[in-house]
Design a protein around this motif. Sequence first.
Motif, PDB file in Angstrom:
ATOM      1  N   MET A  53      18.190 -44.141  -4.729  1.00  0.00           N
ATOM      2  CA  MET A  53      16.967 -44.595  -5.387  1.00  0.00           C
ATOM      3  C   MET A  53      17.294 -45.362  -6.665  1.00  0.00           C
ATOM      4  N   ARG A  54      18.239 -44.858  -7.442  1.00  0.00           N
ATOM      5  CA  ARG A  54      18.585 -45.521  -8.688  1.00  0.00           C
ATOM      6  C   ARG A  54      19.075 -46.933  -8.406  1.00  0.00           C
ATOM      7  N   SER A  55      19.846 -47.090  -7.353  1.00  0.00           N
ATOM      8  CA  SER A  55      20.366 -48.396  -6.993  1.00  0.00           C
ATOM      9  C   SER A  55      19.230 -49.365  -6.656  1.00  0.00           C
ATOM     10  N   ASP A  56      18.196 -48.874  -5.947  1.00  0.00           N
ATOM     11  CA  ASP A  56      17.048 -49.725  -5.610  1.00  0.00           C
ATOM     12  C   ASP A  56      16.335 -50.192  -6.876  1.00  0.00           C
ATOM     13  N   ALA A  57      16.103 -49.275  -7.805  1.00  0.00           N
ATOM     14  CA  ALA A  57      15.415 -49.623  -9.049  1.00  0.00           C
ATOM     15  C   ALA A  57      16.253 -50.600  -9.866  1.00  0.00           C
ATOM     16  N   GLY A  93      18.511 -52.649  -8.728  1.00  0.00           N
ATOM     17  CA  GLY A  93      18.502 -53.920  -8.010  1.00  0.00           C
ATOM     18  C   GLY A  93      17.225 -54.694  -8.266  1.00  0.00           C
ATOM     19  N   THR A  94      16.104 -53.988  -8.264  1.00  0.00           N
ATOM     20  CA  THR A  94      14.808 -54.628  -8.526  1.00  0.00           C
ATOM     21  C   THR A  94      14.776 -55.203  -9.937  1.00  0.00           C
ATOM     22  N   GLU A 148      22.552 -55.366  -7.210  1.00  0.00           N
ATOM     23  CA  GLU A 148      22.416 -53.918  -7.337  1.00  0.00           C
ATOM     24  C   GLU A 148      23.729 -53.186  -7.090  1.00  0.00           C
ATOM     25  N   ALA A 149      24.641 -53.788  -6.342  1.00  0.00           N
ATOM     26  CA  ALA A 149      25.884 -53.103  -6.011  1.00  0.00           C
ATOM     27  C   ALA A 149      27.014 -53.479  -6.955  1.00  0.00           C
ATOM     28  N   GLU A 183      23.863 -60.180  -4.719  1.00  0.00           N
ATOM     29  CA  GLU A 183      23.718 -58.755  -4.407  1.00  0.00           C
ATOM     30  C   GLU A 183      23.962 -57.953  -5.690  1.00  0.00           C
TER      31      GLU A 183
END
Length: 168
Positions: A1-5, A7-8, A42-43, A40
Amino acid sequence: MRSDALGTLVVAMVQFLQSSGFSRGELARYAGLSAEELAEPEARLSPSQMQRLWQLIQTRILPTLTFSRQVRPLIARHLARGRVKVEAVAAELNMSRHTLYKKLKEENLTFAGLLEDVRREQALKYLHDRNRTLSEVAELLGFSELSAFSRAFKRWMGKSPAEFRAAC
């Protein structure tokens, strides 16, 4: 979830900067990334790379703030320490008193008017704190006497500080 946020957030930062005139390549170079890595984010973004993008955003946002928005917090800080002197505020902005007056005049404002606005805002905040006496509030706002504060407050709000506090 943290990665999604995360990344956003990065996608939003990149979109903002691109809308401000930066190309994806310029952003990648500034952040120390390749164009593929920026695609990319978020990664791959480190905290220092995120910070570089944020600093770039700040260079785009800060100049759009009105000058008075930069002066208000300085007035509030000086007010909390005692009397507010226009020369001290101007010095913090690395300008002369005359230049400060001139920049405020461009916004149809005066230093005295801005000081009064900040005092009024602070007075409302302080009066909600019932642990502070009215004399203490007057002193915090730089008034020499409670009567001077009461007159100013009545002019601002149409009622005395005591009446205002009673209605809160």
